[in-house]
Design a protein around this motif. Structure first.
Motif, PDB file in Angstrom:
ATOM      1  N   ARG A   4       0.829  -1.291   0.023  1.00 42.34           N
ATOM      2  CA  ARG A   4       0.199  -0.011  -0.012  1.00 42.34           C
ATOM      3  C   ARG A   4       0.724   1.235   0.047  1.00 42.34           C
ATOM      4  N   THR A   7       0.742   1.808   8.303  1.00 43.29           N
ATOM      5  CA  THR A   7       0.350   0.484   8.118  1.00 43.29           C
ATOM      6  C   THR A   7      -0.149  -0.278   9.323  1.00 43.29           C
ATOM      7  N   LEU A  11      -6.580   3.634   1.567  1.00 41.00           N
ATOM      8  CA  LEU A  11      -5.361   2.896   1.278  1.00 41.00           C
ATOM      9  C   LEU A  11      -5.802   1.793   0.311  1.00 41.00           C
ATOM     10  N   ASP A  12      -6.633   1.777  -0.462  1.00 42.23           N
ATOM     11  CA  ASP A  12      -7.141   0.749  -1.467  1.00 42.23           C
ATOM     12  C   ASP A  12      -7.453   1.194  -2.827  1.00 42.23           C
ATOM     13  N   LEU A  51      -2.433   2.551  -5.928  1.00 41.44           N
ATOM     14  CA  LEU A  51      -1.435   1.498  -5.542  1.00 41.44           C
ATOM     15  C   LEU A  51      -0.287   1.102  -6.355  1.00 41.44           C
ATOM     16  N   ALA A 107      -2.772  -4.811  -3.099  1.00 46.69           N
ATOM     17  CA  ALA A 107      -3.074  -4.603  -1.822  1.00 46.69           C
ATOM     18  C   ALA A 107      -3.352  -6.114  -1.135  1.00 46.69           C
TER      19      ALA A 107
END
Length: 427
Positions: free
Chosen positions: A59, A88, A135-136, A141, A167
């Motif tokens: 990520r 993270t 974060l996706d 990414l 991811a």
């Protein structure tokens, strides 16, 4: 996720070392795993460090975007890495918010080069906890230059579908010594049987402790990586040359099919691992340490498999570091190597024999373009088209000319990106 509130700073420092090595150079992860900072950890801490580093790399693009929005100017790289693993821990690993912030501040305070930035680390992470980042996002990414290349080659929809897999931590794929054991092993390993006979399991932990490992019933090999050797369709007793053989999964496939295999690789250290796996599986092959491009042996073979060195962009599901270590110049630099190796492979194919060329790359210059150029140089070879579903390849991976472009999103749950072409020399 890993229960980590009792895991201390040494494991997190090791995770940062893995991360910084991965971002600095190719093979940086492997190098970091040999250092005392990682090797001296307890097994649980090693597992946590590796999981944290890999989750950060998966990520990294969205993490960078979230940090850039809260930083007036980039801090030193060591501080950035502390922030990266802090994000993270808080948003991917399920670490309690207080622990994610506290351990990150403690990491900053523990070294003179980052101590002055502990207030910045505290403020940035607390700010993100108040406004959690996304974060996706597939567009974030993947490094922009790679996403642009994939869009140009395969279309924007396919490129985003491939990027969305970055991811996800992949399941583990296993190849079997004997297909007759598929039912038993699938039950024991809680695995799904994929087309072609690969087993896919969600098991975690040390594979050497899994059922039937000690009896040599299976080895770890991505579903896509198992397809090129199947395309050769070797018969018992045939002579087969496996060029650039390490780490050896394809050698094991060919030997298990009853072929007389010669496995060539330039790395003696990696071939040691190949021999160990052959021994564990109760299989045999002739092992040769040599450059596949100028190996002096004059023998010719019924079948030749060349898994050529490449940019390895197709392996990003298991090796997310490749996305950030790769450079646009890598593709052009490797093209000459692939061409030389293909010419060497062609010389070693008997009249009427087969040659499979493959690369774990998503870049057309390393796949389709290489085969087109090879056929123009070697008119005595022709493509032997694969059939839909042959060798366990998804139907949508079959190109019009009969070669295979295995894209990661072509299989539910993902697969490595590969290109494979089966060629035959005229009699």
């Amino acid at each position: 996720m890993t229960e980590d509130r009792d895991i201390g700073l040494p494991a997190r420092r090791a995770a940062i070392d893995i991360l910084s090595s991965a971002l600095a150079r190719r093979a940086g992860v492997d190098e970091a795993l040999t250092r005392p900072a990682f090797r001296n950890l307890e097994p649980r801490d090693r597992g946590f460090a590796m999981a944290l580093a890999m989750a950060t790399l998966r990520r990294l693009g969205p993490i960078e975007r979230a940090l850039e929005a809260r930083l007036a100017k980039p801090p030193p790289e060591g501080v950035l890495n502390i922030l990266r693993i802090g994000v993270t821990q808080a948003f991917v690993m399920g670490t309690p918010a207080f622990a994610a912030v506290t351990t990150s501040v403690d990491l900053a305070a523990s070294h003179s080069s980052t101590r002055a930035f502990k207030g910045l680390v505290n403020g940035v992470l607390r700010g993100l906890l108040r406004e959690p980042p996304k974060l996706d996002d597939p567009e974030a990414l993947c490094p922009p230059w790679l996403l642009a290349r994939w869009s140009a080659a395969f279309g924007g929809e396919a490129a985003l579908a491939m990027a969305a897999l970055i991811a996800d931590e992949p399941a583990t794929d296993l190849s079997l010594k004997s297909s007759a054991e598929a039912g038993r092993l699938a039950a024991e390993l809680e695995a799904q049987v994929l087309d072609g006979g690969t087993l896919r399991t969600a098991r975690k932990g040390d594979v050497a402790a899994w059922p039937a490992y000690g009896e040599g019933a299976w080895w770890v090999q991505d579903a896509s990586a198992a397809i090129p050797a199947r395309l050769l369709d070797v018969q018992p007793g045939e002579s087969v040359l496996d060029l650039c053989a390490a780490p050896g999964g394809k050698t094991l496939q060919l030997a298990a099919a009853g072929a007389q295999v010669v496995a060539v690789d330039r790395s003696a250290a990696r071939l040691t691992r190949v021999q160990e796996n052959l021994d564990r599986m109760g299989l045999a092959a002739e092992i040769v340490t040599a450059d596949a491009g100028d190996w002096a042996d004059e023998r010719t073979f019924d079948a030749v498999l060349l898994d050529a060195p490449c940019s390895a962009t197709g392996t990003y599901r298991r090796h997310p570091d490749v996305l950030w270590a790769a450079r646009p110049s890598d593709v052009a630099a490797l093209a000459g190597v692939q061409s030389r190796l293909l010419d060497s492979a062609a010389r070693r194919v008997k009249p009427g024999g087969r040659l499979v060329y493959c690369v774990c790359s998503l870049e057309p210059e390393e796949g389709e373009a290489q085969v087109a150029a090879f056929l123009s140089r070697h008119p005595r070879f022709r493509i032997v088209p694969a059939q839909a579903g042959e060798a366990g390849a998804p139907a949508q991976s079959l190109l019009a000319d009969g070669t295979l472009r295995l894209l990661p999103h072509h299989r539910p749950g993902g697969q490595d990106g590969f290109y494979a072409a089966r060629l035959q020399r005229e009699i």
